[in-house]
Design a protein around this motif. Structure first.
Motif, PDB file in Angstrom:
ATOM      1  N   MET A 147       0.856  -1.185   0.000  1.00  0.00           N
ATOM      2  CA  MET A 147       0.000   0.000   0.000  1.00  0.00           C
ATOM      3  C   MET A 147       0.888   1.230   0.000  1.00  0.00           C
ATOM      4  O   MET A 147       1.606   1.492   0.948  1.00  0.00           O
ATOM      5  N   SER A 148       0.948   1.987  -1.030  1.00  0.00           N
ATOM      6  CA  SER A 148       1.858   3.112  -1.155  1.00  0.00           C
ATOM      7  C   SER A 148       1.334   4.315  -0.401  1.00  0.00           C
ATOM      8  O   SER A 148       0.143   4.441  -0.126  1.00  0.00           O
ATOM      9  N   ARG A 149       2.197   5.249  -0.086  1.00  0.00           N
ATOM     10  CA  ARG A 149       1.794   6.461   0.610  1.00  0.00           C
ATOM     11  C   ARG A 149       0.856   7.305  -0.235  1.00  0.00           C
ATOM     12  O   ARG A 149      -0.087   7.904   0.272  1.00  0.00           O
ATOM     13  N   SER A 150       1.137   7.382  -1.563  1.00  0.00           N
ATOM     14  CA  SER A 150       0.263   8.187  -2.408  1.00  0.00           C
ATOM     15  C   SER A 150      -1.158   7.639  -2.405  1.00  0.00           C
ATOM     16  O   SER A 150      -2.132   8.387  -2.408  1.00  0.00           O
ATOM     17  N   ASP A 151      -1.346   6.279  -2.379  1.00  0.00           N
ATOM     18  CA  ASP A 151      -2.677   5.694  -2.323  1.00  0.00           C
ATOM     19  C   ASP A 151      -3.363   6.031  -1.009  1.00  0.00           C
ATOM     20  O   ASP A 151      -4.553   6.354  -0.968  1.00  0.00           O
ATOM     21  N   LEU A 152      -2.618   5.964   0.084  1.00  0.00           N
ATOM     22  CA  LEU A 152      -3.192   6.307   1.369  1.00  0.00           C
ATOM     23  C   LEU A 152      -3.589   7.775   1.424  1.00  0.00           C
ATOM     24  O   LEU A 152      -4.624   8.140   1.964  1.00  0.00           O
ATOM     25  N   PHE A 153      -2.751   8.620   0.843  1.00  0.00           N
ATOM     26  CA  PHE A 153      -2.978  10.059   0.884  1.00  0.00           C
ATOM     27  C   PHE A 153      -4.256  10.424   0.151  1.00  0.00           C
ATOM     28  O   PHE A 153      -4.990  11.304   0.558  1.00  0.00           O
ATOM     29  N   LEU A 189     -11.084   7.827   3.077  1.00  0.00           N
ATOM     30  CA  LEU A 189     -11.223   7.468   4.473  1.00  0.00           C
ATOM     31  C   LEU A 189     -10.369   8.355   5.366  1.00  0.00           C
ATOM     32  O   LEU A 189     -10.750   8.673   6.493  1.00  0.00           O
ATOM     33  N   LEU A 190      -9.216   8.763   4.860  1.00  0.00           N
ATOM     34  CA  LEU A 190      -8.363   9.636   5.653  1.00  0.00           C
ATOM     35  C   LEU A 190      -9.008  10.992   5.851  1.00  0.00           C
ATOM     36  O   LEU A 190      -8.779  11.661   6.849  1.00  0.00           O
ATOM     37  N   HIS A 191      -9.820  11.400   4.904  1.00  0.00           N
ATOM     38  CA  HIS A 191     -10.488  12.694   5.043  1.00  0.00           C
ATOM     39  C   HIS A 191     -11.500  12.665   6.178  1.00  0.00           C
ATOM     40  O   HIS A 191     -11.813  13.688   6.772  1.00  0.00           O
ATOM     41  N   GLU A 216       1.033  -0.181   8.360  1.00  0.00           N
ATOM     42  CA  GLU A 216      -0.023   0.464   7.585  1.00  0.00           C
ATOM     43  C   GLU A 216      -0.703   1.561   8.398  1.00  0.00           C
ATOM     44  O   GLU A 216      -1.039   2.616   7.867  1.00  0.00           O
ATOM     45  N   PHE A 217      -0.893   1.315   9.684  1.00  0.00           N
ATOM     46  CA  PHE A 217      -1.493   2.343  10.531  1.00  0.00           C
ATOM     47  C   PHE A 217      -0.603   3.574  10.605  1.00  0.00           C
ATOM     48  O   PHE A 217      -1.069   4.704  10.477  1.00  0.00           O
ATOM     49  N   ARG A 218       0.685   3.359  10.810  1.00  0.00           N
ATOM     50  CA  ARG A 218       1.602   4.505  10.881  1.00  0.00           C
ATOM     51  C   ARG A 218       1.612   5.270   9.564  1.00  0.00           C
ATOM     52  O   ARG A 218       1.669   6.509   9.559  1.00  0.00           O
ATOM     53  N   ALA A 219       1.563   4.550   8.441  1.00  0.00           N
ATOM     54  CA  ALA A 219       1.568   5.223   7.139  1.00  0.00           C
ATOM     55  C   ALA A 219       0.303   6.038   6.939  1.00  0.00           C
ATOM     56  O   ALA A 219       0.346   7.170   6.433  1.00  0.00           O
ATOM     57  N   SER A 220      -0.850   5.492   7.326  1.00  0.00           N
ATOM     58  CA  SER A 220      -2.101   6.221   7.156  1.00  0.00           C
ATOM     59  C   SER A 220      -2.145   7.442   8.059  1.00  0.00           C
ATOM     60  O   SER A 220      -2.594   8.516   7.651  1.00  0.00           O
ATOM     61  N   LEU A 221      -1.651   7.288   9.275  1.00  0.00           N
ATOM     62  CA  LEU A 221      -1.614   8.422  10.197  1.00  0.00           C
ATOM     63  C   LEU A 221      -0.641   9.483   9.707  1.00  0.00           C
ATOM     64  O   LEU A 221      -0.928  10.694   9.758  1.00  0.00           O
ATOM     65  N   GLN A 222       0.504   9.055   9.198  1.00  0.00           N
ATOM     66  CA  GLN A 222       1.491  10.009   8.695  1.00  0.00           C
ATOM     67  C   GLN A 222       0.953  10.773   7.491  1.00  0.00           C
ATOM     68  O   GLN A 222       1.212  11.970   7.326  1.00  0.00           O
TER      69      GLN A 222
END
Length: 300
Positions: free
Chosen positions: A1-7, A11-13, A66-72
């Motif tokens: 799961m890449s950072r750009s996909d998470l960004f 859901l992050l919004h 994955e949690f740390r990446a989504s939070l970051q």
């Protein structure tokens, strides 16, 4: 799961909107920060909401990484928006101004001048609530960080880069004999003592021929089907080997030579690749410096 996909994930919004209470107070007022420029804090409820949304989407809990990446990713968006607001882009960017004034026209807050409308929009936290405005501010801030890159290389630097990114093409010269049917493997093994020219006479008809000179991986895969080249890679040269399976049948293969040839590098494309790499590095370095000015915490 890449950072750009998470960004980019909506859901992050949800988490972003859930944290606006503390963020609007830090960003839109003159309250002094307790450490650096500000503190970004996630309550236990907000963390649980993030994990639950991802569990629903993925069908499993987030891994710790994955949690740390989504939070970051959420934190980085916060930081970029705050930096954009400090530059006043919610008041000077034409796209953002138009979006905010249009939004305000749908509320009971009406002002005769655009400056007053934009001030009201900021006080209400609209720059953080509108997804179009958020995206615009993030993209502008990212572009500003990329612009810090030095994109004027000297000839030696660019030549060195071109050499490091140059690719190689593998080329083959080989002969093959194909047989099909239930007894194909035994029939092929009986030909291993013959020369390539003689053995070719006993091959089943093959439209592309029995000899391939200076041909590429891609050409062989197109001719024989997927997986053929991967089998060749394990075979010796200067002798019959196999059988190797293709989409047509079984083949004995005589590899005369295989060589790696460097592909020529287009100088213009090499510069564009180098420039993009410098800008990406500048963005990463700039964001890393900004992160040091914020204190991030969350409750488990």
């Amino acid at each position: 799961m890449s950072r750009s996909d998470l960004f980019r994930n909506p859901l992050l919004h949800c988490v972003l909107i859930g944290t606006l209470g503390f963020f609007v107070n830090d960003v839109l007022t003159d309250k002094p920060a307790s450490s650096g420029k500000g503190e970004i804090h996630f309550s236990a409820e907000e963390v649980d909401a993030l994990k639950a949304e991802w569990r629903q989407q993925l069908g499993r809990p987030l891994t710790p990484s994955e949690f740390r990446a989504s939070l970051q990713a959420t934190v980085d968006e916060h930081i970029l928006i705050q930096e954009a607001l400090e530059r006043g882009w919610d008041r000077t960017d034409p796209i953002v101004r138009r979006r905010l004034t249009d939004n305000l026209n749908f509320t009971e807050h009406h002002h005769p001048g655009e400056a007053d409308m934009l001030a009201t929009a900021r006080a209400l936290g609209m720059p953080l609530l509108d997804p179009v405005v958020r995206k615009r501010l993030v993209l502008r801030m990212q572009a500003a960080l990329r612009s810090q890159a030095d994109t004027v290389p000297n000839e030696e630097e660019l030549a060195h880069y071109a050499n490091t990114v140059s690719r190689e093409s593998r080329r083959w010269t080989l002969s093959h004999v194909m047989r099909n049917g239930p007894d194909a493997q035994r029939q092929l093994q009986a030909l291993t003592g013959l020369s390539a020219d003689v053995a070719a006479r006993y091959s089943d008809p093959f439209l592309a021929g029995n000899v391939f000179k200076d041909t590429t991986d891609q050409a062989l895969e197109k001719t024989f089907g997927p997986g053929f080249v991967a089998q060749l890679a394990t075979l010796p040269t200067g002798q019959w080997a196999g059988p190797v399976k293709s989409v047509f049948g079984l083949h004995l293969v005589w590899i005369e030579k295989r060589q790696m040839h460097p592909l020529p590098v287009n100088p213009g494309k090499a510069y564009l690749a180098w420039k993009a790499e410098q800008e990406t590095r500048a963005l990463q370095n700039g964001l890393a410096q900004l992160r040091q000015q914020y204190r991030v915490s969350w409750e488990d």
